[in-house]
Design an enzyme around this catalytic site. Sequence first.
Site, PDB file in Angstrom:
ATOM      1  N   GLU A 165      90.308 -22.408  88.040  1.00  0.00           N
ATOM      2  CA  GLU A 165      88.943 -22.056  87.608  1.00  0.00           C
ATOM      3  C   GLU A 165      87.910 -23.062  88.096  1.00  0.00           C
ATOM      4  OE1 GLU A 165      91.637 -22.099  85.607  1.00  0.00           O
ATOM      5  OE2 GLU A 165      91.585 -20.443  84.166  1.00  0.00           O
ATOM      6  N   GLY A 204      93.615 -17.180  84.098  1.00  0.00           N
ATOM      7  CA  GLY A 204      93.965 -16.371  82.930  1.00  0.00           C
ATOM      8  C   GLY A 204      95.378 -15.808  83.013  1.00  0.00           C
ATOM      9  N   ALA A 238      91.581 -14.037  85.456  1.00  0.00           N
ATOM     10  CA  ALA A 238      90.578 -13.119  84.944  1.00  0.00           C
ATOM     11  C   ALA A 238      89.848 -12.521  86.146  1.00  0.00           C
ATOM     12  CB  ALA A 238      89.609 -13.866  84.049  1.00  0.00           C
ATOM     13  N   GLU A 249      97.563 -18.521  81.792  1.00  0.00           N
ATOM     14  CA  GLU A 249      97.296 -18.644  80.351  1.00  0.00           C
ATOM     15  C   GLU A 249      97.946 -17.497  79.572  1.00  0.00           C
ATOM     16  OE1 GLU A 249      93.063 -18.961  81.339  1.00  0.00           O
ATOM     17  OE2 GLU A 249      93.023 -20.814  80.193  1.00  0.00           O
TER      18      GLU A 249
HETATM   19  C1  HXC Z   1      89.332 -10.243  90.940  1.00  0.00           C
HETATM   20  C2  HXC Z   1      90.968 -10.598  92.497  1.00  0.00           C
HETATM   21  C3  HXC Z   1      91.400 -11.759  91.827  1.00  0.00           C
HETATM   22  C4  HXC Z   1      90.725 -12.121  90.625  1.00  0.00           C
HETATM   23  C5  HXC Z   1      92.623 -11.492  93.566  1.00  0.00           C
HETATM   24  N1  HXC Z   1      91.752 -10.488  93.571  1.00  0.00           N
HETATM   25  N2  HXC Z   1      92.424 -12.294  92.525  1.00  0.00           N
HETATM   26  N3  HXC Z   1      89.947  -9.853  92.047  1.00  0.00           N
HETATM   27  N4  HXC Z   1      89.704 -11.349  90.232  1.00  0.00           N
HETATM   28  N5  HXC Z   1      91.070 -13.170  89.891  1.00  0.00           N
HETATM   29  C6  HXC Z   1      91.635  -9.397  94.546  1.00  0.00           C
HETATM   30  C7  HXC Z   1      91.015  -9.870  95.841  1.00  0.00           C
HETATM   31  O1  HXC Z   1      89.604  -9.904  95.751  1.00  0.00           O
HETATM   32  C8  HXC Z   1      91.505  -8.807  96.808  1.00  0.00           C
HETATM   33  O2  HXC Z   1      90.738  -7.631  96.631  1.00  0.00           O
HETATM   34  C9  HXC Z   1      92.904  -8.487  96.277  1.00  0.00           C
HETATM   35  O3  HXC Z   1      92.925  -8.933  94.918  1.00  0.00           O
HETATM   36  C10 HXC Z   1      93.987  -9.246  97.038  1.00  0.00           C
HETATM   37  O4  HXC Z   1      93.682 -10.607  97.024  1.00  0.00           O
HETATM   38  P1  HXC Z   1      93.609 -11.526  98.343  1.00  0.00           P
HETATM   39  O5  HXC Z   1      92.774 -12.699  98.014  1.00  0.00           O
HETATM   40  O6  HXC Z   1      93.226 -10.719  99.522  1.00  0.00           O
HETATM   41  O7  HXC Z   1      95.151 -11.943  98.475  1.00  0.00           O
HETATM   42  P2  HXC Z   1      95.741 -13.273  99.098  1.00  0.00           P
HETATM   43  O8  HXC Z   1      95.019 -13.646 100.359  1.00  0.00           O
HETATM   44  O9  HXC Z   1      97.210 -13.059  99.167  1.00  0.00           O
HETATM   45  O10 HXC Z   1      95.417 -14.440  98.048  1.00  0.00           O
HETATM   46  C11 HXC Z   1      95.989 -14.387  96.765  1.00  0.00           C
HETATM   47  C12 HXC Z   1      95.285 -15.396  95.808  1.00  0.00           C
HETATM   48  C13 HXC Z   1      93.767 -15.152  95.851  1.00  0.00           C
HETATM   49  C14 HXC Z   1      95.614 -16.830  96.267  1.00  0.00           C
HETATM   50  C15 HXC Z   1      95.886 -15.198  94.423  1.00  0.00           C
HETATM   51  O11 HXC Z   1      93.527 -13.768  95.628  1.00  0.00           O
HETATM   52  C16 HXC Z   1      93.001 -15.922  94.820  1.00  0.00           C
HETATM   53  O12 HXC Z   1      92.766 -17.124  94.991  1.00  0.00           O
HETATM   54  N6  HXC Z   1      92.577 -15.262  93.739  1.00  0.00           N
HETATM   55  C17 HXC Z   1      91.758 -15.857  92.720  1.00  0.00           C
HETATM   56  C18 HXC Z   1      92.557 -16.766  91.842  1.00  0.00           C
HETATM   57  C19 HXC Z   1      91.701 -17.425  90.756  1.00  0.00           C
HETATM   58  O13 HXC Z   1      90.728 -18.144  91.096  1.00  0.00           O
HETATM   59  N7  HXC Z   1      91.990 -17.176  89.469  1.00  0.00           N
HETATM   60  C20 HXC Z   1      91.241 -17.705  88.374  1.00  0.00           C
HETATM   61  C21 HXC Z   1      90.193 -16.719  87.941  1.00  0.00           C
HETATM   62  S1  HXC Z   1      89.157 -17.355  86.646  1.00  0.00           S
HETATM   63  P3  HXC Z   1      89.939  -6.945  97.863  1.00  0.00           P
HETATM   64  O14 HXC Z   1      89.192  -5.818  97.215  1.00  0.00           O
HETATM   65  O15 HXC Z   1      89.077  -8.003  98.455  1.00  0.00           O
HETATM   66  O16 HXC Z   1      91.048  -6.505  98.773  1.00  0.00           O
HETATM   67  C22 HXC Z   1      90.058 -17.171  85.262  1.00  0.00           C
HETATM   68  C23 HXC Z   1      89.384 -17.574  83.975  1.00  0.00           C
HETATM   69  C24 HXC Z   1      90.312 -17.532  82.816  1.00  0.00           C
HETATM   70  O17 HXC Z   1      91.157 -16.730  85.256  1.00  0.00           O
HETATM   71  C25 HXC Z   1      89.564 -17.788  81.522  1.00  0.00           C
HETATM   72  C26 HXC Z   1      89.118 -16.522  80.863  1.00  0.00           C
HETATM   73  C27 HXC Z   1      88.385 -16.701  79.583  1.00  0.00           C
END
Ligand code: HXC
Length: 258
Positions: free
Chosen positions: A132, A109, A65, A112
């Site tokens: 998360e 997400g 998400a 999921e």
């Molecule tokens: C918003 C995101 C994002 C996310 C990546 N980006 N994941 N933006 N939400 N979930 C964006 C980054 O900010 C960045 O933008 C661009 O995508 C590229 O990501 P990088 O981090 O620079 O890439 P990399 O170093 O290759 O790392 C990849 C990654 C990392 C390991 C996937 O991006 C990451 O850890 N992302 C978050 C994963 C996460 O925590 N997901 C769970 C979310 S909570 P910029 O603008 O900075 O270049 C969830 C809740 C679900 O999902 C329940 C809902 C009800």
Amino acid sequence: MAYETIIVEIEDHIALVKLNRPDALNALNAQLLTELADAMTAAQANDKVRCIVLTGSEKAFAAGADIKMMSEKSYTEVFTEDLFGGETAEIGRVRKPIIAAVSGYALGGGCELAMLCDFIIASDTAKFGQPEVNLGVMAGIGGTQRLTRAIGKAKAMDMNLTGRFMDAEEAERAGLVSRIVPAKKLMEETMAAAAKIAEKSMISVSAIKEAVNRSFEVPLAEGLLFERRLFHSMFATEDQKEGMAAFVEKRTPQFRDR
Ligand code: HXC
């Protein structure tokens, strides 16, 4: 509806839905989920579509998400909006089969959403996770429920509590994905699987989907009865007559969804 965050192509009875927010690794925001739910509902209503494939990019199916969007939300807002509840329920109501073709990250997400599909075909680069917990929250659309049913308590707890990622091989061993294919062949193999499904009678295909999903909701005896009655009901269809006659006559069946 014109889409900005997804791309939909319909060809040869298959709707290919591609998540398309490359700058955010396909992070799921309200717009994307609204468009996705709309596209899935439209595919369900479109008689030309017999199978749906959901995919992302080579680097990410979806990295979760949208954290930037969520970081500004209050409890009152997410509760009142029922954040992601409506859209995911709409996708869950689709009766046609949906295959997730996952390459790269399927996190939070994203993992999921893949599990909301009927099965997952993974590229050898796929990485699944429920990170998360690193954000001070927890899974919200199936990461503690569907994942536990798919891979069991031990691994689901491990994934959700540590936030570690699972590679494609571990995901296949654990039962999260149905098969792994080389990254370059992901779409070819997934579209071939979709084409195989598209050849079948839509009546059996939809009934199979309903029956398998039912197994998660009811005790075994009820599930077996539900399955048996559905099986019996198929003897009222022309496709059962055609399918069995074709076998006996050693020819390819011509199903007409009747
Ligand atoms: C918003 C995101 C994002 C996310 C990546 N980006 N994941 N933006 N939400 N979930 C964006 C980054 O900010 C960045 O933008 C661009 O995508 C590229 O990501 P990088 O981090 O620079 O890439 P990399 O170093 O290759 O790392 C990849 C990654 C990392 C390991 C996937 O991006 C990451 O850890 N992302 C978050 C994963 C996460 O925590 N997901 C769970 C979310 S909570 P910029 O603008 O900075 O270049 C969830 C809740 C679900 O999902 C329940 C809902 C009800």
